[in-house]
Design a protein around this motif. Structure first.
Motif, short mmCIF file in Angstrom:
data_model
loop_
_atom_site.label_atom_id
_atom_site.label_comp_id
_atom_site.label_asym_id
_atom_site.label_seq_id
_atom_site.Cartn_x
_atom_site.Cartn_y
_atom_site.Cartn_z
N UNK A 111 0.86 -1.19 0.00
CA UNK A 111 0.00 0.00 0.00
C UNK A 111 0.89 1.23 0.00
N UNK A 112 0.56 2.16 -0.87
CA UNK A 112 1.24 3.47 -0.88
C UNK A 112 0.29 4.49 -0.28
N UNK A 113 0.74 5.19 0.73
CA UNK A 113 -0.06 6.24 1.36
C UNK A 113 0.67 7.56 1.15
N UNK A 114 -0.07 8.58 0.80
CA UNK A 114 0.54 9.88 0.50
C UNK A 114 1.34 10.44 1.67
N UNK A 115 0.87 10.21 2.87
CA UNK A 115 1.54 10.78 4.04
C UNK A 115 2.46 9.80 4.75
N UNK A 116 2.07 8.53 4.79
CA UNK A 116 2.81 7.56 5.58
C UNK A 116 3.80 6.72 4.78
N UNK A 117 3.73 6.79 3.47
CA UNK A 117 4.66 6.02 2.65
C UNK A 117 4.15 4.63 2.33
N UNK A 118 5.10 3.69 2.22
CA UNK A 118 4.76 2.33 1.79
C UNK A 118 4.60 1.39 2.99
N UNK A 119 3.59 0.53 2.87
CA UNK A 119 3.35 -0.51 3.86
C UNK A 119 3.19 -1.83 3.11
N UNK A 120 3.90 -2.84 3.54
CA UNK A 120 3.71 -4.18 3.01
C UNK A 120 3.25 -5.05 4.17
N UNK A 121 2.08 -5.68 3.99
CA UNK A 121 1.52 -6.53 5.04
C UNK A 121 0.57 -7.54 4.42
N UNK A 122 0.27 -8.61 5.13
CA UNK A 122 -0.71 -9.55 4.59
C UNK A 122 -2.11 -8.92 4.63
N UNK A 123 -2.94 -9.34 3.70
CA UNK A 123 -4.32 -8.84 3.65
C UNK A 123 -5.02 -9.00 4.99
N UNK A 124 -4.74 -10.11 5.66
CA UNK A 124 -5.42 -10.37 6.94
C UNK A 124 -5.14 -9.29 7.98
N UNK A 125 -3.98 -8.65 7.91
CA UNK A 125 -3.70 -7.55 8.84
C UNK A 125 -4.69 -6.41 8.64
N UNK A 126 -5.07 -6.18 7.41
CA UNK A 126 -6.04 -5.10 7.13
C UNK A 126 -7.43 -5.48 7.61
N UNK A 127 -7.77 -6.77 7.52
CA UNK A 127 -9.05 -7.23 8.05
C UNK A 127 -9.08 -7.04 9.57
N UNK A 128 -7.97 -7.36 10.23
CA UNK A 128 -7.88 -7.14 11.67
C UNK A 128 -8.04 -5.64 11.98
N UNK A 129 -7.46 -4.80 11.15
CA UNK A 129 -7.62 -3.36 11.34
C UNK A 129 -9.08 -2.94 11.22
N UNK A 130 -9.77 -3.45 10.21
CA UNK A 130 -11.19 -3.11 10.01
C UNK A 130 -12.00 -3.46 11.25
N UNK A 131 -11.80 -4.66 11.76
CA UNK A 131 -12.56 -5.09 12.94
C UNK A 131 -12.20 -4.26 14.17
N UNK A 132 -10.92 -3.99 14.36
CA UNK A 132 -10.48 -3.19 15.50
C UNK A 132 -11.02 -1.76 15.41
N UNK A 133 -10.98 -1.19 14.23
CA UNK A 133 -11.51 0.16 13.99
C UNK A 133 -12.99 0.21 14.34
N UNK A 134 -13.74 -0.80 13.90
CA UNK A 134 -15.17 -0.84 14.20
C UNK A 134 -15.43 -0.94 15.69
N UNK A 135 -14.61 -1.74 16.40
CA UNK A 135 -14.77 -1.88 17.84
C UNK A 135 -14.58 -0.53 18.53
#
Length: 163
Positions: A111-135
């Motif tokens: 993932x390239x983010x304009x402010x934070x730069x590049x992130x490489x992670x497994x898709x599942x980390x983003x799913x964990x983020x979605x659930x945590x964000x919702x909580x």
């Protein structure tokens, strides 16, 4: 627990909130409060558009496409009834599940983010983020309900497991 199971919890918890809100008086969604968000409707919109954003990131869409999609989806729920929110949430949950079925969630994504730069992670980390964000933001809704003299609804993971 895997990412798909955690996402099931996220959907369950959102549905618990919807069921609780549907039992409240008319106008509850837009009642103004002094909090992180000025209304419960704003929190619901935020969770919804964040879920859409992250799904589109996982699907490999570019930043401009995602902003366009997020803006359009936000307009569709702005000022909407609880039923419209529920339908929108169900649609995005269906899209997530279709994505899960077609993809290896352990696959890395860049993932390239304009402010934070590049992130490489497994898709599942983003799913964990979605659930945590919702909580986190369902907690905002509970705090807002309490400010309005009402109770929240239990959405802890342990209730998902027991109920």
């Amino acid at each position: 627990m895997n990412a798909s199971q955690l996402y099931d919890y996220h959907v369950w918890a959102n549905n618990q909130v919807f069921a609780h809100l549907s039992a409240q008086e008319e106008g509850m969604l837009t009642r103004q409060v002094t909090s992180v968000f000025s209304s419960i409707a704003e929190v619901l919109t935020h969770i919804y558009t964040a879920d859409i954003t992250w799904l589109n990131v996982m699907q490999g869409k570019n930043f401009n496409e995602i902003v366009e999609i997020k803006t359009e989806k936000s307009k569709q729920v702005a000022g909407a009834s609880l039923a419209v929110y529920q339908e929108a949430y169900q649609e995005v949950a269906q899209n997530f599940r279709q994505f899960f079925a077609a993809n290896d969630l352990s696959r890395p994504i860049e993932i390239e983010h304009r402010r934070f730069g590049k992130l490489v992670c497994p898709l599942e980390d983003l799913v964990f983020h979605v659930a945590n964000h919702g909580t986190y933001h369902r907690g905002n809704i509970t705090a807002m309900l309490r400010q309005l003299g009402l109770t929240g609804v239990p959405t802890d993971y342990v209730f998902f497991k027991y109920l």
